[in-house]
Design an enzyme around this catalytic site. Sequence first.
Site, PDB file in Angstrom:
ATOM      1  CD  GLU A   1      41.013  38.093  48.700  1.00 40.51           C
ATOM      2  OE1 GLU A   1      41.157  39.316  48.874  1.00 40.51           O
ATOM      3  OE2 GLU A   1      39.910  37.558  48.446  1.00 40.51           O
TER       4      GLU A   1
ATOM      5  CB  CYS B   1      36.065  40.865  38.997  1.00 38.74           C
ATOM      6  SG  CYS B   1      34.791  39.830  38.259  1.00 38.74           S
TER       7      CYS B   1
ATOM      8  CG  HIS C   1      38.099  39.759  44.748  1.00 41.76           C
ATOM      9  ND1 HIS C   1      37.507  40.790  44.067  1.00 41.76           N
ATOM     10  CD2 HIS C   1      37.853  38.626  44.030  1.00 41.76           C
ATOM     11  CE1 HIS C   1      36.926  40.314  42.974  1.00 41.76           C
ATOM     12  NE2 HIS C   1      37.118  39.009  42.928  1.00 41.76           N
TER      13      HIS C   1
ATOM     14  CG  HIS D   1      31.633  39.597  42.209  1.00 43.19           C
ATOM     15  ND1 HIS D   1      32.237  40.837  42.043  1.00 43.19           N
ATOM     16  CD2 HIS D   1      32.502  38.681  41.680  1.00 43.19           C
ATOM     17  CE1 HIS D   1      33.395  40.677  41.458  1.00 43.19           C
ATOM     18  NE2 HIS D   1      33.582  39.387  41.227  1.00 43.19           N
TER      19      HIS D   1
ATOM     20  CG  PHE E   1      36.187  35.154  35.291  1.00 41.75           C
ATOM     21  CD1 PHE E   1      36.348  34.439  36.462  1.00 41.75           C
ATOM     22  CD2 PHE E   1      34.916  35.268  34.774  1.00 41.75           C
ATOM     23  CE1 PHE E   1      35.276  33.850  37.117  1.00 41.75           C
ATOM     24  CE2 PHE E   1      33.819  34.691  35.411  1.00 41.75           C
ATOM     25  CZ  PHE E   1      34.009  33.975  36.589  1.00 41.75           C
TER      26      PHE E   1
ATOM     27  CE  LYS F   1      33.607  40.864  45.157  1.00 45.95           C
ATOM     28  NZ  LYS F   1      34.669  41.688  45.788  1.00 45.95           N
TER      29      LYS F   1
END
Length: 448
Positions: A335, A184, A324, A364, A425, A359
Site C-alpha cells: 500500500e 475487506c 488500509h 481489522h 483477500f 486499525k
Amino acid sequence: MHQPTPPHGRPVEVTRATKRRVVITGLGAITPLGVGVPDLWNGLVEGRSGVRPLEGAEFDGQPVRIAGTVPEDPAGLLPRPQARRMSRASQFAVIASREAWRDAGFAASGTVESGIDPSRVGVSVGTIIGGAPVLVDGDRRLRDKGPRGVSPLTAPMTVPSQPAAQIAIDLRVTGEARTVVSACASGTEAIGQAIDRIRDGHLDLVLAGGTEAAITPSVMASFAAMRALSTRNDEPERASRPFAKDRDGFVHGEGAGLLVLEAEEHALARGAHIYCEAAGWGLSADAHHLAAPDPSGDGIVLALRRALADSGSVPGDVVHVSAHATATVDGDLAEATAVRRILDERGAPSPEVPVTAVKGNLGHLQGAAGAVAAVVAALTLDRGHIPPTIGCDDPDDACGLDVVRHVPRPLPPAGDVVLCNSFGFGGHNAVLALRRDRSDRAEEGEAA
C-alpha cells in the site's frame, strides 16, 4: 429532486454533465472503542485501543487470543424480540444505521415519520461472512440436541444480505437493499455503489457502510494458521502496529459503520448539516494471489487513479490519506508503495501528505473496516484535524510515508480530497475520494 420517469417505466438517462453531487449528512458507528460516533472519535483522538483478550473456553488453546471486540452486547441495545431475530452483524448494522439516521436529522422511527418517500431511499451494506456466529451456534445445537434443537431462524439469519434487510425493515426503506461481498473492501465498495445510485438519479438518499461480527474459534484459528495475525497476546493494546518496523500481523475485529449519503440538493432543501462531499470512488483487482497482495502495488495504484478521476481530482488535490494498513508486513509495504507513486505525481517541491490508520486502535473490522474509516475521514474533513495512528512507535523507513503519530494533527489547508483505502483477500481494491465542503454556503457561514 426525483428523476423523471417516462411512460415505459425506465429512468431517463443521466449524462455525466447532469450527475448530481453526493454529500454525507449522517454518521453512525459501533466499534471496539464503544457504542456511537463520539466514543469512536474521542478514542481515536485520545490514542486509546479497543483490542482486548478473548474470553471464553472456546478460545482456550488458540495461538492468538486477542481481538478488537465491541465492549457492549448489541442485543441489549435493541428490543429483545427484534434482537433475537438478528445475527450479531445485523444488530451492529441496525444500531449504527439508527445513529446515522438520527444524526442526519431524521425521525428515529424511520422514513415515513421523517416525511421522506421510502421508495427514494436505499440501503447498501458490505460484509464478508455475515452470520458466522449463528452458524457456529447452529452446529453446536445440532451436535448437542439433534435437528430439533436448531432454530428455524438459523438459515435466514446467516445469509450476508440480512444486515441490509434488517436496516430496511427497521427504518422502512423500500427503494432497495443491496449487499456487497468483496472481502475487506466490502464496506468501501458498498459506499461507492451508493454514490452511483444517488448521482445517477435512481435514489435521493442511501444508508451505506459495512458490518462484521466473525470473531469465532474457527475464523481465529484459520487466520492464525495463515500467520496473518499478530501474536502479541500479552500486550493486546499494542498488538496492531500499522506501518511500524516491528509489525507482525493484523488484529481481528468487529463492528459497523453506516453513513447517510444524500443528493446535495436534497440535503440543502431540508437544511441538513453536510460533513463533506462523497466525490467519487475507484475499483480494481490485483489478479495476483488468493490472499497475498501484489508487491508492485499496481492494482492499488489503478484504484487510486480511478477514485481521483471519478471525483474530478488530481494527485495535487490530496490533503490526507486514510490507509488500509492492516499491520501485515507485505500488505502495508504494498500500500505504501502505491500511495507514494500517486503522491509523487504532485510534482516537487510538495509538502508531505499526512497518512493515518485507524486499525491501530480498532484492529481489522473486515467488511466494516472501510466504512468505519470513512466515518472517521468525514469527521476529519468536518473538524479539521487528523487522529493519530497508534502502534507505529518506530515507523518502517521502507514505507516512506508521513504517518500521523502520538497526537492529532491539523488538516493541511492546501488541497481538499481525502482518499480512503480498502483492500481485501483475492486482490479486491476499493478507494473512496471524499472532498472538503468548500461551497459558497460554507464560506458564507464562516464569514458570518
